[in-house]
Design a protein around this motif. Structure first.
Motif, short mmCIF file in Angstrom:
data_model
loop_
_atom_site.label_atom_id
_atom_site.label_comp_id
_atom_site.label_asym_id
_atom_site.label_seq_id
_atom_site.Cartn_x
_atom_site.Cartn_y
_atom_site.Cartn_z
N PHE A 315 -4.76 1.78 -20.37
CA PHE A 315 -6.04 1.25 -19.92
C PHE A 315 -6.43 1.81 -18.55
N ASP A 316 -7.73 1.93 -18.32
CA ASP A 316 -8.21 2.48 -17.06
C ASP A 316 -7.88 1.57 -15.89
N ARG A 317 -7.99 0.25 -16.13
CA ARG A 317 -7.70 -0.73 -15.08
C ARG A 317 -6.63 -1.70 -15.55
N ILE A 318 -5.72 -2.02 -14.66
CA ILE A 318 -4.66 -2.99 -14.93
C ILE A 318 -4.75 -4.07 -13.86
N VAL A 319 -4.87 -5.32 -14.29
CA VAL A 319 -4.76 -6.45 -13.36
C VAL A 319 -3.48 -7.18 -13.72
N TYR A 320 -2.56 -7.24 -12.76
CA TYR A 320 -1.21 -7.75 -13.00
C TYR A 320 -0.96 -8.89 -12.02
N VAL A 321 -0.81 -10.09 -12.55
CA VAL A 321 -0.42 -11.24 -11.73
C VAL A 321 1.06 -11.52 -12.01
N SER A 322 1.84 -11.63 -10.95
CA SER A 322 3.30 -11.70 -11.11
C SER A 322 3.88 -12.90 -10.38
N CYS A 323 4.86 -13.55 -11.03
CA CYS A 323 5.60 -14.63 -10.38
C CYS A 323 6.97 -14.15 -9.90
N ASN A 324 7.24 -12.85 -10.02
CA ASN A 324 8.53 -12.30 -9.61
C ASN A 324 8.32 -10.91 -9.04
N PRO A 325 8.31 -10.76 -7.70
CA PRO A 325 8.02 -9.45 -7.10
C PRO A 325 9.08 -8.39 -7.41
N VAL A 326 10.29 -8.81 -7.74
CA VAL A 326 11.35 -7.83 -8.06
C VAL A 326 11.02 -7.11 -9.37
N THR A 327 10.68 -7.87 -10.41
CA THR A 327 10.34 -7.22 -11.68
C THR A 327 8.96 -6.54 -11.58
N LEU A 328 8.06 -7.05 -10.75
CA LEU A 328 6.79 -6.37 -10.52
C LEU A 328 7.06 -4.99 -9.93
N LYS A 329 7.94 -4.91 -8.95
CA LYS A 329 8.27 -3.61 -8.35
C LYS A 329 8.82 -2.66 -9.40
N GLU A 330 9.71 -3.16 -10.26
CA GLU A 330 10.27 -2.32 -11.31
C GLU A 330 9.17 -1.79 -12.24
N ASN A 331 8.24 -2.66 -12.60
CA ASN A 331 7.13 -2.22 -13.45
C ASN A 331 6.22 -1.23 -12.73
N LEU A 332 6.00 -1.44 -11.43
CA LEU A 332 5.12 -0.54 -10.69
C LEU A 332 5.71 0.87 -10.58
N GLU A 333 7.02 0.97 -10.60
CA GLU A 333 7.64 2.29 -10.56
C GLU A 333 7.19 3.13 -11.76
N THR A 334 6.95 2.47 -12.89
CA THR A 334 6.43 3.16 -14.07
C THR A 334 4.91 3.27 -14.02
N LEU A 335 4.24 2.16 -13.74
CA LEU A 335 2.78 2.14 -13.79
C LEU A 335 2.16 3.06 -12.73
N SER A 336 2.82 3.22 -11.59
CA SER A 336 2.26 4.06 -10.53
C SER A 336 2.32 5.55 -10.87
N GLN A 337 3.00 5.91 -11.95
CA GLN A 337 2.99 7.29 -12.39
C GLN A 337 1.63 7.70 -12.93
N THR A 338 0.90 6.73 -13.46
CA THR A 338 -0.42 7.01 -14.05
C THR A 338 -1.56 6.30 -13.32
N HIS A 339 -1.24 5.30 -12.51
CA HIS A 339 -2.27 4.50 -11.85
C HIS A 339 -1.97 4.36 -10.36
N ARG A 340 -3.02 4.14 -9.59
CA ARG A 340 -2.86 3.89 -8.16
C ARG A 340 -3.13 2.41 -7.87
N ILE A 341 -2.46 1.90 -6.86
CA ILE A 341 -2.63 0.50 -6.46
C ILE A 341 -3.86 0.39 -5.56
N GLU A 342 -4.89 -0.30 -6.05
CA GLU A 342 -6.13 -0.46 -5.31
C GLU A 342 -6.15 -1.72 -4.45
#
Length: 365
Positions: A315-342
């Motif tokens: 998807f062009d835009r991802i909105v991710y609300v997280s209750c666990n910053p550790v697993t969010l960081k793990e996911n961002l390591e993958t998602l940031s390969q294709t998307h930038r954090i705005e």
């Protein structure tokens, strides 16, 4: 903190430390300065549950110290809503006046709203009889509450098992059906701020022709109702049957008519979108008719599994609300390969704890 201790004079400093930890955790990414959304320092929690301790003729609310596991008597609960604190002592006194209500009671749970509605759930190590119901029912009128009795394989409702919460989001009042023993956001004030943030970061989507949203883990439609304003169509998924039922009620109460819910897990939805297997629960849905631009995810603490990560990256835009910053960081390591954090946000859902609730908007590079 296990006993609901508050330190209002230290709140701002503790929140500042939390924001700094969030920035340090995500320091490997190019992140904007996080927006920090503050909570009320007291009376912010709409839910509470207390174990019950019997000592002779005395019965107390207790909680357990998280470090020592010792039981601590609870006479007030400053982080709890005003309504919870109003009810705690009088309800316990009333229960203790009748042996049939007090005997083998082991837990009391409160679910309240900002408007003052309340459900009190009484949990027992015994089966509940008609005599129990006759003794409990007058308390409903005495305190203006709903009462639910629970025992093994037994649930008695006097007379409703839900409350209706009212949330002010971007100047509009929204009403939500919240069912006892189902997940709801515990901090209503922060929930309003989370919903406002989510609406604002997706507001640009409304200008795009035939722009649609997919939402995973939609629960009772908490975010879905708000986000639906910004899209032509919304397809949401949720595995819990009771949450799906609540979501439909919430759509009706708020005149939301552009949402379809599929009762399935994120893994199953990924398989369906990949056309790996058909699902009868999607027989009424033409996936090819959607023009998805945005995906919204609010996953459990485990975060996104690899297959869902791959799905989200479509998807062009991802909105991710997280209750666990550790697993969010793990996911961002993958998602940031294709998307930038705005955008990055910190929502102080649980003041005076180490818990960090956060929100991220990502756009395709």
């Amino acid at each position: 903190m296990s006993t609901g201790t508050t330190y209002p004079e230290r709140y701002e400093a503790l929140l500042s430390d939390k924001a700094e930890r969030l920035k340090q955790l995500f320091s490997d990414f190019q992140i904007p300065e996080p927006e920090v959304f503050t909570s009320a320092p007291e009376n912010f929690r709409m839910r509470a549950e207390f174990r019950v301790w019997h000592e002779g003729d005395q019965t107390h609310y207790i909680m357990f110290d998280q470090e020592t596991r010792e039981k601590v008597q609870v006479t007030e609960f400053p982080i709890g809503s005003t309504r919870i604190n109003e009810l705690m002592r009088p309800v316990m006194d009333a229960l203790c006046q009748q042996e049939i209500l007090r005997r083998k009671l082991f837990q009391v749970e409160f679910l309240t709203t900002q408007a003052g509605e309340a459900i009190v759930s009484l949990l027992y190590h015994k089966q509940l009889s008609e005599e129990w119901e006759a003794a409990a029912r007058p308390l409903r009128d005495q305190f203006g509450i709903e009462i639910i009795g629970r025992a093994r394989k037994q649930k008695i409702v006097l007379d409703r098992d839900y409350v209706t919460e009212e949330l002010n989001v971007c100047g509009r009042l929204w009403r939500y059906n919240q069912v006892e023993n189902s997940f709801t956001q515990p901090n209503a004030g922060i929930n309003e701020k989370m919903l406002s943030w989510a609406q604002e970061v997706t507001s640009g989507s409304a200008s795009e022709e035939k722009s649609d949203l997919v939402e995973l883990y939609c629960g009772n439609g908490n975010f879905t109702c708000i986000l639906a304003q910004n899209f032509d169509q919304v397809l949401a998924t949720e595995i819990s049957k009771s949450s799906v039922n609540s979501a439909h009620k919430n759509f009706e109460m708020n005149a939301v008519d552009n949402v379809t819910i599929a009762r399935m897990s994120s893994e199953e939805f990924t398989q369906a979108l990949n056309k790996e297997r058909p699902f009868r629960r999607l027989a009424h849905v033409d996936l090819d008719s959607y023009n998805f631009s945005t995906i919204f995810v609010d996953p459990p603490r485990a975060g996104l599994d690899p297959a869902t990560e791959a799905l989200v990256q479509r998807f062009d835009r991802i909105v991710y609300v997280s209750c666990n910053p550790v697993t969010l960081k793990e996911n961002l390591e993958t998602l940031s390969q294709t998307h930038r954090i705005e955008k990055l946000a910190l929502f102080d859902q649980f003041p005076y704890t180490d818990h960090i609730e956060s929100g991220v908007l990502l756009t395709r590079k």
